[in-house]
Each structure stands twice: as C-alpha cells, then as structure tokens.
Design an enzyme around this catalytic site. Structure first.
Site, short mmCIF file in Angstrom:
data_model
loop_
_atom_site.label_atom_id
_atom_site.label_comp_id
_atom_site.label_asym_id
_atom_site.label_seq_id
_atom_site.Cartn_x
_atom_site.Cartn_y
_atom_site.Cartn_z
N GLU A 48 75.69 13.66 -26.99
CA GLU A 48 76.88 13.50 -27.86
C GLU A 48 77.52 14.77 -27.96
O GLU A 48 76.79 16.12 -28.12
CB GLU A 48 75.99 13.15 -29.47
N ASP A 122 87.35 17.54 -33.01
CA ASP A 122 88.68 18.14 -33.50
C ASP A 122 89.92 17.73 -32.96
O ASP A 122 90.03 17.40 -31.82
CB ASP A 122 88.70 19.62 -33.34
N LYS A 126 98.53 19.87 -32.45
CA LYS A 126 99.70 20.43 -31.71
C LYS A 126 99.55 19.97 -30.39
O LYS A 126 98.72 20.01 -29.62
CB LYS A 126 99.56 21.86 -31.96
N ASP A 158 88.15 9.44 -37.47
CA ASP A 158 89.05 8.99 -38.57
C ASP A 158 90.61 9.58 -38.40
O ASP A 158 91.25 9.15 -39.32
CB ASP A 158 88.38 9.83 -39.95
N THR A 197 77.92 10.03 -39.34
CA THR A 197 77.63 11.42 -39.06
C THR A 197 78.04 12.21 -40.25
O THR A 197 78.47 11.57 -41.02
CB THR A 197 78.68 11.71 -37.89
N TYR A 199 80.46 14.31 -40.96
CA TYR A 199 81.84 14.27 -41.33
C TYR A 199 82.37 12.89 -41.77
O TYR A 199 82.91 12.75 -42.63
CB TYR A 199 82.58 14.71 -40.05
C1 LIG Z 1 84.87 17.92 -36.53
S1 LIG Z 1 83.35 18.44 -36.10
C2 LIG Z 1 82.39 16.91 -36.22
C3 LIG Z 1 80.84 16.92 -36.21
C4 LIG Z 1 80.02 16.13 -35.99
N1 LIG Z 1 80.20 15.26 -34.78
C5 LIG Z 1 80.07 14.97 -37.30
O1 LIG Z 1 80.85 14.12 -36.92
O2 LIG Z 1 79.56 15.33 -38.25
C6 LIG Z 1 83.59 18.87 -34.36
C7 LIG Z 1 82.29 19.58 -33.84
O3 LIG Z 1 82.75 19.63 -32.49
C8 LIG Z 1 82.24 20.77 -31.77
N2 LIG Z 1 83.42 21.09 -30.77
C9 LIG Z 1 84.51 21.50 -30.74
N3 LIG Z 1 85.01 21.55 -29.43
C10 LIG Z 1 83.65 21.62 -28.74
C11 LIG Z 1 83.57 21.95 -27.38
N4 LIG Z 1 84.50 22.14 -26.32
N5 LIG Z 1 82.44 22.04 -27.08
C12 LIG Z 1 81.19 21.55 -27.71
N6 LIG Z 1 81.37 21.52 -28.92
C13 LIG Z 1 82.78 21.37 -29.55
C14 LIG Z 1 82.75 21.71 -33.02
O4 LIG Z 1 81.88 23.04 -33.05
C15 LIG Z 1 82.38 20.73 -34.40
O5 LIG Z 1 80.74 20.97 -34.63
#
Ligand SMILES: C[S@@+](CC[C@H](N)C(=O)[O-])C[C@H]1O[C@@H](n2cnc3c(N)ncnc32)[C@H](O)[C@@H]1O
Length: 218
Positions: A48, A122, A126, A158, A197, A199
């Site tokens: 994951e 994320d 942009k 989402d 999850t 989020y």
């Molecule tokens: C919006 S959160 C979602 C977290 C989790 N998957 C959930 O649904 O609860 C996005 C996560 O991706 C991680 N993340 C973003 N870019 C990343 C990267 N290039 N490599 C590893 N993790 C990354 C962030 O630190 C963050 O915890």
C-alpha cells in the site's frame, strides 16, 4: 530514543516518531534488510503506497494470512498508528516502512508483488504538479516493474478528477481494466475493497461516493 521521554511533552510528533522508531514492525527504508522481509517468503505480497495510518492494510492482513503486507508512507507519525494496532491485534504478516515512493527500489524486488494499492492519494489538482500524482505514467511504469505477471493495481479515491485522469493514464499505458466502480460502497464489488481507510471513513461520513479501479499490469 525513548517514547516515554515525550509523553508529558507538547511535542506530539516527536513522541510519534519515537513510537515508530521503537516498534519492532516499523522500518526506515535504509534499515530494511533481507532478514526482515524474509517473513514474506512463500506468501503473496501486497504493497500500500501512501498508506497513512495503514488501518486498511492491517485489516486486510488480519483477514488474509497467506499474504504479506507492506504499508508504506513518508509520514512515520501516521504509520505508527497502524503498527501498534497490528501488534495489539497480533497481526504479524505486515510491516510499516517509512519511504518515499521513489525509494521503492530499495524495498521491492522486481516482479515480486501480487498487488499494489493506492488509497486516497493526494490529488495534486494543479496541472504543473501532475507528475506528483501517484498514477502518473512514470509511477505506473515503476509499478509494472514491481508487479508479477498479471499483478493488480488498485486505485481507491473520493476525487473524481484524479480518478478520471488516472483511468486515462491506465488505459493509455495498456493496463487492463478488470473492475471499476464510481460508487464502491453501493456496488457488488468485493467486501475487501470496502474496508475503509482513515480518510475514507471521513468521506463516507460526508456522503461522498468512493471510486475504485482494479487494473492488471500490461
Ligand atoms: C490523503 S493521505 C491518505 C492516507 C491513507 N491512504 C488513507 O486513505 O487514510 C495521502 C498519504 O500519502 C502519503 N504520500 C504522499 N506522497 C507520497 C509519496 N510520494 N510516497 C509515499 N507516500 C506518499 C502522504 O504522506 C499521506 O499520508
């Protein structure tokens, strides 16, 4: 570093980093040796990426003891929550790795993974930040290298714009679309996919539809 040194402190993040450093199932990429990943031997392997608290992977690991789970995120303070949850529940077929996606090669052997999950990545709305989206073709290319033949990539989100953009990238890069839903929780897709999850719990509570695509590597 001792986590108890930070309990009375206001430095909550430092406390959580210390918890991560202390947990036997948590690793920095650089510290992850063959010895630690040998538990994966003979099991399927699931990764994951951007796992956050990784409660999703912990729930899957508890259910599927024939699979070894790697929950990866750049943020140790989030990952440690899932790590202690796994220890409390005696779920041992999972490890938590603090890593950026670009460091994947330090952790993953080529053609070794059965599936990869991208959960609520994320969106980077942009245009100029598109290269950071975890479904950018550069990353799809990496995932294809790490997945076994017929290995699966799952994207759950989402964010409608990210989802449709990701579908375009998958199709244009010859990934086979195997399962698709624009409203996962009102679909007949597997209950495994419906495990929420951290989020996702928030978005579902707000009534937002969750989208999922399951694709097979080209
Ligand atoms: C919006 S959160 C979602 C977290 C989790 N998957 C959930 O649904 O609860 C996005 C996560 O991706 C991680 N993340 C973003 N870019 C990343 C990267 N290039 N490599 C590893 N993790 C990354 C962030 O630190 C963050 O915890």
């Amino acid at each position: 570093m001792n986590p108890t040194d930070f309990i009375i402190s206001r430095k909550r993040k430092k406390y959580k980093f210390a918890m991560f450093a202390e947990a036997p199932n948590c690793f920095e990429v650089a510290d992850l040796s063959q010895e630690q990943t040998q538990y994966a031997r003979g099991k399927k392997i699931s990764l994951e990426v951007g796992a956050g608290t990784a409660f999703f992977s912990v729930a899957l690991a508890k259910k599927h003891t024939d699979t070894f789970y790697i929950a990866m995120d750049v943020k140790a303070d989030r990952l440690q929550k899932g790590a202690y949850d796994a220890l409390t529940q005696k779920v041992y077929n999972i490890i938590f790795v603090r890593s950026h996606i670009n460091e994947l090669k330090e952790v993953i052997e080529p053609t070794s993974l059965d599936n990869i999950w991208l959960t609520f990545s994320d969106p980077f709305p942009k245009k100029r930040h598109a290269k950071h989206r975890l479904t950018h073709p550069n990353f799809l290319h990496q995932y294809a290298a790490y997945l076994k033949q017929n290995g699966s990539l799952y994207v759950k989100t989402d964010a409608p714009n990210l989802f449709t953009w990701s579908l375009e990238q998958l199709v244009c890069n010859h990934w086979l679309i195997n399962e698709l839903s624009f409203d996962l929780h009102n679909s007949t897709l597997s209950d495994n996919y419906k495990i929420q999850t951290s989020y996702e719990q928030r978005f579902v509570a707000e009534g937002l539809p969750i989208m999922l695509v399951h694709s097979i590597k080209p």
